[in-house]
Design a protein around this motif. Structure first.
Motif, PDB file in Angstrom:
ATOM      1  N   GLN A   1       4.007  60.996  41.976  1.00  0.00           N
ATOM      2  CA  GLN A   1       3.874  62.412  42.331  1.00  0.00           C
ATOM      3  C   GLN A   1       5.185  63.154  42.146  1.00  0.00           C
ATOM      4  OE1 GLN A   1       5.063  64.579  44.839  1.00  0.00           O
ATOM      5  NE2 GLN A   1       3.601  66.205  44.303  1.00  0.00           N
ATOM      6  N   ARG A   2       6.282  62.570  42.603  1.00  0.00           N
ATOM      7  CA  ARG A   2       7.559  63.255  42.531  1.00  0.00           C
ATOM      8  C   ARG A   2       8.075  63.351  41.094  1.00  0.00           C
ATOM      9  NH1 ARG A   2       7.745  66.563  44.854  1.00  0.00           N
ATOM     10  NH2 ARG A   2       9.998  66.815  44.950  1.00  0.00           N
TER      11      ARG A   2
ATOM     12  N   SER B   1      -5.043  57.550  37.235  1.00  0.00           N
ATOM     13  CA  SER B   1      -4.046  57.558  38.306  1.00  0.00           C
ATOM     14  C   SER B   1      -3.591  58.977  38.620  1.00  0.00           C
ATOM     15  CB  SER B   1      -2.840  56.694  37.914  1.00  0.00           C
ATOM     16  OG  SER B   1      -2.191  57.216  36.761  1.00  0.00           O
ATOM     17  N   ARG B   2      -3.465  59.796  37.603  1.00  0.00           N
ATOM     18  CA  ARG B   2      -3.038  61.185  37.814  1.00  0.00           C
ATOM     19  C   ARG B   2      -4.092  61.962  38.598  1.00  0.00           C
ATOM     20  NH1 ARG B   2       1.316  64.146  38.747  1.00  0.00           N
ATOM     21  NH2 ARG B   2       1.125  66.295  37.995  1.00  0.00           N
ATOM     22  N   LEU B   3      -5.374  61.684  38.360  1.00  0.00           N
ATOM     23  CA  LEU B   3      -6.430  62.346  39.124  1.00  0.00           C
ATOM     24  C   LEU B   3      -6.330  61.999  40.603  1.00  0.00           C
ATOM     25  CD1 LEU B   3      -9.566  61.930  36.806  1.00  0.00           C
ATOM     26  CD2 LEU B   3      -8.099  63.936  37.085  1.00  0.00           C
ATOM     27  N   LEU B   4      -6.026  60.734  40.904  1.00  0.00           N
ATOM     28  CA  LEU B   4      -5.881  60.334  42.300  1.00  0.00           C
ATOM     29  C   LEU B   4      -4.678  61.023  42.936  1.00  0.00           C
ATOM     30  CD1 LEU B   4      -6.921  58.541  44.585  1.00  0.00           C
ATOM     31  CD2 LEU B   4      -5.459  56.699  43.716  1.00  0.00           C
ATOM     32  N   VAL B   5      -3.580  61.092  42.195  1.00  0.00           N
ATOM     33  CA  VAL B   5      -2.384  61.765  42.698  1.00  0.00           C
ATOM     34  C   VAL B   5      -2.659  63.244  42.954  1.00  0.00           C
ATOM     35  CG1 VAL B   5      -0.043  62.496  42.084  1.00  0.00           C
ATOM     36  CG2 VAL B   5      -0.759  60.133  41.676  1.00  0.00           C
ATOM     37  N   LEU B   6      -3.303  63.904  42.001  1.00  0.00           N
ATOM     38  CA  LEU B   6      -3.598  65.327  42.155  1.00  0.00           C
ATOM     39  C   LEU B   6      -4.607  65.584  43.269  1.00  0.00           C
ATOM     40  CD1 LEU B   6      -3.797  66.461  38.414  1.00  0.00           C
ATOM     41  CD2 LEU B   6      -1.952  66.899  40.041  1.00  0.00           C
ATOM     42  N   SER B   7      -5.549  64.662  43.461  1.00  0.00           N
ATOM     43  CA  SER B   7      -6.509  64.813  44.563  1.00  0.00           C
ATOM     44  C   SER B   7      -5.792  64.848  45.898  1.00  0.00           C
ATOM     45  CB  SER B   7      -7.514  63.656  44.543  1.00  0.00           C
ATOM     46  OG  SER B   7      -8.278  63.650  43.354  1.00  0.00           O
ATOM     47  N   ALA B   8      -4.782  64.005  46.045  1.00  0.00           N
ATOM     48  CA  ALA B   8      -4.006  63.985  47.289  1.00  0.00           C
ATOM     49  C   ALA B   8      -3.168  65.237  47.450  1.00  0.00           C
ATOM     50  CB  ALA B   8      -3.102  62.756  47.316  1.00  0.00           C
ATOM     51  N   ASN B   9      -2.977  65.982  46.368  1.00  0.00           N
ATOM     52  CA  ASN B   9      -2.205  67.232  46.410  1.00  0.00           C
ATOM     53  C   ASN B   9      -3.081  68.452  46.668  1.00  0.00           C
ATOM     54  OD1 ASN B   9       0.368  66.452  43.902  1.00  0.00           O
ATOM     55  ND2 ASN B   9      -0.271  65.382  45.732  1.00  0.00           N
TER      56      ASN B   9
END
Length: 371
Positions: A34-35, A115-123
């Motif tokens: 994420q960072r 993986s990016r979809l999971l990261v963005l979902s958490a955002n």
């Protein structure tokens, strides 16, 4: 460390230790991804646009770190990747190629890999959340549902034996030292371009941390497999998001749920780590769809990624980083397919450039003079 793991396994059980380790490694991956804004889709777009910018630099920094760390662990005798399914089992080159092409096209449509979809979902990104759910459903359908026969038919077209035939380094007549040397070269290139494009601390730390998480997953699951007293053999594994997404879908829908293990702890921890990263960077916000066309594009893209990942045996992380770091030939074919498929889809979806038309010249108006 081996003695400590053995005592933990004896005290808590193999499944619990795997889940706890998966949670710790998943949180590290989620926070760092994420960072650093780690994203294969963005890297592919920069690559095909002839720009070695920040996104491509971060991806190469992550990939090179994973390769150097994994090959270094092998040379130290702390890791033996010979038992990894990406190398030991019979593989499909046709599945890797077709799956990579489909996944690459899908990630362009959804604006992010699994993986990016999971990261963005958490955002707080609702587009990514919906796409992730569709991805998981399609992956499960390709694994053991209605799409399984089609997956099997494509995968059986061109296969490769497990063992030495599936190891790129072995086929080249090399070994871990050669893999380490290549990783160091790629790392030097990534550092050079990363230094030129940006000077964000989190880009460096996050990219390196994401790559280290990939290596830690290999090392940890291998160490537990060596320390386990379970009657059933523990399979070493790396980070991936296609299989775990399908597993968590079945965990919610089916009773009894699948057995607990590394993936069960890893996936929610990636979400939690990314959520923490968004809070640290003050980047959490709710985002949705703009129109119906946008939603349809995301859904189709997620379906392509779900089927493609199961066909190829891994997603952008599972094949591109995890399998690539151990030089599995099918993973490298998949990664190449993702770059080609992503480039083609990016060009297909590109909006035509509107060129300014020169103003038309009108004939001068002649006003007759009064007699």
């Amino acid at each position: 460390m081996a003695m400590e793991l053995a005592s933990w396994v004896e005290r808590f059980g193999t499944a619990a230790v795997l889940a706890m380790g998966g949670a710790a490694i998943g949180a590290l991956f989620g926070f760092c991804a994420q960072r650093s804004r780690f994203c294969l889709r963005a890297a592919v777009i920069e690559f095909w646009h002839g720009k070695f910018g920040e996104k491509l630099s971060v991806w190469l920094l992550t990939f090179a770190t994973a390769v150097v760390a994994v090959q270094g662990l092998v040379l130290l005798g702390w890791l033996d990747v010979g038992g990894a399914r990406q190398l030991s089992n019979r593989g499909s080159l046709s599945g890797a190629l077709v799956g990579g092409l489909l996944f690459g096209g899908g990630m362009i449509m959804t604006r992010g890999c699994a993986s990016r979809l999971l990261v963005l979902s958490a955002n707080g990104n609702l587009r990514a959340l919906l796409s992730g759910l569709v991805f998981a459903v399609t992956a499960q359908a390709a694994l053991s549902g209605s799409l399984a026969p089609l997956r099997s038919a494509i995968s059986s077209g061109w296969t490769v034996d497990g063992g030495a035939a599936r190891n790129v380094l072995t086929r080249m007549g090399g070994g871990p030292w050669d893999g380490l040397a290549m990783g160091i070269v790629w790392l030097a290139v990534a550092i050079f371009f990363a230094h030129r494009t940006a000077n964000r601390v989190w880009m460096w730390l996050g990219g390196i941390g994401t790559g280290l998480a990939v290596a830690l997953a290999w090392w940890f699951t291998y160490a537990v497999s060596q320390a386990s007293f379970s009657a059933e053999a523990v399979q070493m594994q790396g980070l991936t998001f296609s299989g775990p997404s399908a597993e968590w879908l079945m965990r919610v829908l089916v009773n009894p749920a699948p057995a607990f293990g590394f993936d069960a702890g890893m996936l929610p921890a990636v979400f939690a780590g990314s959520f923490l990263g968004a809070l640290v960077g003050r980047e959490w916000k709710v985002e949705g769809f703009k129109d119906g066309y946008s939603m349809a594009r995301y859904i189709v893209g997620a379906m392509l990624m779900g089927f493609g990942s199961m066909l190829a045996g891994g997603c952008a992380v599972g094949a591109g980083l995890t399998g690539g770091a151990i030089f599995a030939i099918t993973s490298w074919v998949t990664l190449a397919g993702m770059f080609v498929g992503g480039g083609l889809m990016d060009r297909l979806l590109a909006e035509p450039v509107q060129t300014a038309q020169p103003p038309t010249q009108q004939a001068p108006v002649v006003v007759p003079l009064a007699p």
